[in-house]
Write an enzyme that holds these catalytic residues in place. Structure first.
Site, PDB file in Angstrom:
ATOM      1  N   ASP A  41      -6.785   1.636   3.399  1.00 54.07           N
ATOM      2  CA  ASP A  41      -5.905   2.538   2.607  1.00 54.07           C
ATOM      3  C   ASP A  41      -4.785   3.233   2.090  1.00 54.07           C
ATOM      4  O   ASP A  41      -3.626   3.397   3.279  1.00 54.07           O
ATOM      5  CB  ASP A  41      -7.000   3.974   1.985  1.00 54.07           C
ATOM      6  N   ASP A  42      -3.676   2.449   1.560  1.00 52.23           N
ATOM      7  CA  ASP A  42      -2.122   2.263   1.382  1.00 52.23           C
ATOM      8  C   ASP A  42      -1.308   2.106   2.531  1.00 52.23           C
ATOM      9  O   ASP A  42      -0.236   2.790   2.941  1.00 52.23           O
ATOM     10  CB  ASP A  42      -2.164   3.774   0.687  1.00 52.23           C
ATOM     11  N   CYS A  81      -6.243   2.028  -5.735  1.00 46.86           N
ATOM     12  CA  CYS A  81      -7.131   2.564  -4.682  1.00 46.86           C
ATOM     13  C   CYS A  81      -8.128   1.551  -6.095  1.00 46.86           C
ATOM     14  O   CYS A  81      -8.602   0.513  -5.384  1.00 46.86           O
ATOM     15  CB  CYS A  81      -7.575   3.746  -4.585  1.00 46.86           C
ATOM     16  N   ARG A  85     -10.371  -2.282  -5.383  1.00 47.63           N
ATOM     17  CA  ARG A  85     -11.529  -2.204  -4.720  1.00 47.63           C
ATOM     18  C   ARG A  85     -12.253  -2.743  -5.841  1.00 47.63           C
ATOM     19  O   ARG A  85     -13.226  -3.870  -5.323  1.00 47.63           O
ATOM     20  CB  ARG A  85     -12.409  -0.741  -4.058  1.00 47.63           C
ATOM     21  N   LYS A 138     -13.924   4.408   2.277  1.00 42.14           N
ATOM     22  CA  LYS A 138     -13.536   5.512   1.083  1.00 42.14           C
ATOM     23  C   LYS A 138     -14.573   4.378   0.362  1.00 42.14           C
ATOM     24  O   LYS A 138     -14.280   2.840   0.485  1.00 42.14           O
ATOM     25  CB  LYS A 138     -12.828   5.300   0.832  1.00 42.14           C
ATOM     26  N   HIS A 140     -15.201   4.443  -4.216  1.00 38.66           N
ATOM     27  CA  HIS A 140     -13.984   4.540  -4.974  1.00 38.66           C
ATOM     28  C   HIS A 140     -14.155   3.958  -6.376  1.00 38.66           C
ATOM     29  O   HIS A 140     -13.016   3.623  -7.146  1.00 38.66           O
ATOM     30  CB  HIS A 140     -12.430   4.535  -4.873  1.00 38.66           C
ATOM     31  N   SER A 163     -10.738   9.366  -2.946  1.00 39.87           N
ATOM     32  CA  SER A 163      -9.356   9.242  -2.387  1.00 39.87           C
ATOM     33  C   SER A 163      -9.448  10.711  -1.951  1.00 39.87           C
ATOM     34  O   SER A 163     -10.058  11.707  -1.847  1.00 39.87           O
ATOM     35  CB  SER A 163      -7.933   9.203  -2.972  1.00 39.87           C
ATOM     36  N   HIS A 237      -3.832   6.790   3.888  1.00 39.94           N
ATOM     37  CA  HIS A 237      -3.970   6.997   1.888  1.00 39.94           C
ATOM     38  C   HIS A 237      -3.663   8.909   2.643  1.00 39.94           C
ATOM     39  O   HIS A 237      -4.455   9.162   4.227  1.00 39.94           O
ATOM     40  CB  HIS A 237      -4.813   7.586   2.115  1.00 39.94           C
ATOM     41  N   ASP A 289      -5.671  -2.567   0.294  1.00 36.11           N
ATOM     42  CA  ASP A 289      -6.224  -1.886  -1.382  1.00 36.11           C
ATOM     43  C   ASP A 289      -5.038  -2.378  -2.052  1.00 36.11           C
ATOM     44  O   ASP A 289      -5.104  -2.435  -3.145  1.00 36.11           O
ATOM     45  CB  ASP A 289      -6.518  -0.770  -1.981  1.00 36.11           C
ATOM     46  N   ASN A 290      -3.365  -1.653  -1.169  1.00 30.82           N
ATOM     47  CA  ASN A 290      -2.907  -1.843  -2.005  1.00 30.82           C
ATOM     48  C   ASN A 290      -1.269  -1.395  -1.136  1.00 30.82           C
ATOM     49  O   ASN A 290      -1.371  -0.547  -0.391  1.00 30.82           O
ATOM     50  CB  ASN A 290      -2.962  -0.231  -2.927  1.00 30.82           C
ATOM     51  N   LYS A 310       3.106   1.408  -3.434  1.00 34.18           N
ATOM     52  CA  LYS A 310       1.997   1.147  -4.374  1.00 34.18           C
ATOM     53  C   LYS A 310       2.651   1.649  -5.403  1.00 34.18           C
ATOM     54  O   LYS A 310       3.713   2.741  -5.587  1.00 34.18           O
ATOM     55  CB  LYS A 310       1.402   2.602  -3.136  1.00 34.18           C
TER      56      LYS A 310
END
Ligand code: MG
Length: 467
Positions: A41-42, A81, A85, A138, A140, A163, A237, A289-290, A310
């Site tokens: 995540d991130d 996110c 996803r 996660k 989301h 998150s 994240h 994811d980003n 992001k």
């Protein structure tokens, strides 16, 4: 026929040629490969040692890169996110599934929406081919029971459903203050098993370790049946948490501790597969994811040489590290062709001998020819959406920005006509606008946009529904 055989193959001794051809697809009677997707995540493009970070150590990810494929031009479906996803899960752009909005960028704890049940997830595709399916981490894509993994094709779920910075507790310091010295009790996020909350607030200090323990246990229990494991780390994240064992170990500070703990987790997954003799029957994919959340200063990662991070449609927002590991089957290489998380569903379907959904538009392509060393990537185009708006399009080496907007803050969308144009092979950092020099590249991209928009049917918006 001969046109499809490269000169290089013609020069190979015949035994090698035979081996190369046989390597193009798993034998029909070969057991279905297990699949593990590890999704961060991130995480930024520049945050791993094998992608050039100077101080973060990632020996296990470096091993995946060395023994497998390291993709240098791999994208996600959105720069935040939830829509990202949704893209991975369905192989469809978020605009089609309704998992994006021009108002709310992601789902929140007060959201009433989620990934619609009629969408077909990668888990449902693999389940139909006899796989055990597990989601850890996660989610989301909706935290109400009808949207949770156990309603979307997964046999089990263990994780934080959204998150890790949501559900701020009343006693949490205000604003960003809480992030600079994070404590688990500042965020009242739930930890769920199936559809039940088993801990709240989640002790995030141990979350990466506990996700890992769960995955190792599931691999041990699933070893006699093909399995699909989706391990979506809550880290890196913000707020950042690393366990006692990892805290203080990295020269990069807390962010480095978090990445090195994820790397440790990857090592445990690989080691478990090797110990159980499953490594030659298991595809492991690692990506995120980003891009990095740059507004969090040193608590955010790095997109390396890419622009921004992001939340925006510059490369740093949507190009990610991507590693594919499957010893003995994947041809080790640095792959400079285009790929996307949208491609994981069609690729997994192909490798599992399962049917990808045929009654709807998929935005993903089967990348297995590249993984198996048998061909090139079928992907030529990448669409960069922000919410429901198409901001930029990449076709081949060129990327045109029709709209740009700062990732966060009050900055308004800025239209560009002609679009800004960057030659990403020459200029991966998107610094030099070459629109005047390559009008034919812009014309090509405009045609791609017209074709895309002519067949586009947006899904019913899900992100603005609240409880
Ligand atoms: Mg994210």
């Amino acid at each position: 026929m001969i046109r499809h055989v490269s000169l290089r193959m013609l020069l190979l001794p015949s035994a090698l040629l035979l081996a190369a051809l046989e390597n193009q697809a798993p034998a029909a009677d070969a057991p279905k490969p297990n699949m593990v997707i590890i999704f961060c995540d991130d995480l930024g493009y520049g945050d791993l040692a094998c992608y050039g970070h100077p101080t973060i150590r990632t020996p296990n990810l470096d091993r995946m890169a060395r023994e497998g494929q390291k993709w240098t031009q791999f994208y996600v479906a959105a720069s935040v996110c939830t829509p990202s996803r949704a893209g991975l899960m369905t192989g469809r752009l978020p605009i089609r599934t309704g998992m994006c909005s021009s108002h709310r960028r992601v789902l929140f704890p007060d959201s009433a929406g989620g990934l619609p049940g009629e969408e077909v997830t990668i888990a449902e595709v693999l389940k139909s081919a006899g796989y055990a399916t597990h989601a850890i981490g996660k989610w989301h894509l909706g935290h109400l029971p009808q949207f949770l993994p156990t309603s979307q094709g997964f046999d089990s779920y263990f994780g934080i459903p959204y998150s890790n910075d949501m559900d701020r507790a009343a006693e949490s310091p205000r604003g960003r203050e809480a992030f600079w010295a994070p404590k688990a009790e500042y965020w009242n996020v739930p930890l769920m098993r199936g559809t039940e909350i088993v801990e709240r607030p989640t002790d995030q200090n141990t979350i990466t370790r506990r996700y890992t323990d769960e995955v190792v246990r599931l691999i041990q229990e699933s070893k006699d049946r093909p399995f699909f494991i989706y391990l979506a780390h809550s880290m890196p994240h913000v707020p950042l948490f690393a366990s006692e064992q990892s805290a203080g170990g990295s020269r990069r500070g807390l962010y480095g501790d978090v990445i090195e703990e994820i790397d440790w987790s990857v090592g445990r997954v690989l080691d478990t597969l090797v110990e159980l003799n499953l490594d030659k029957r298991t595809l492991v994919v690692f990506t995120s994811d980003n891009g990095p959340w740059l507004i969090f200063d040193q608590h955010g990662g790095s997109a390396g040489l890419l622009r921004d991070g992001k939340g925006c449609t510059w490369e740093g927002g949507m190009r990610e590290p991507a590693l594919f590991w499957w010893p003995g089957t994947i041809r080790p290489a640095v792959v400079r062709e285009l790929g996307s998380t949208l491609d994981l569903l069609p690729t997994a379907a192909k490798l599992a001998g399962a049917a990808a959904p045929a009654d709807r538009v998929l935005d993903g392509y089967d990348l297995s020819p590249v993984l198996l060393g048998a061909g090139t990537s079928p992907r030529e185009t990448v669409f960069f959406y922000r919410g429901t708006q198409l901001y930029a399009v990449r076709k081949g080496a060129f990327k045109a920005h029709f709209i740009t907007q700062p990732a966060y803050g009050p900055g308004k969308p800025e239209q560009h006509d002609p679009p800004l144009l960057y030659h990403l092979d020459h200029d991966p950092g998107e610094r030099y606008n070459v629109a005047e020099k390559y009008p034919e590249a812009i014309a090509e991209i405009r045609k791609a946009v017209e074709r895309h928009q002519a067949e586009l049917v947006p899904g019913e918006p899900q992100l603005d529904k609240t409880l």
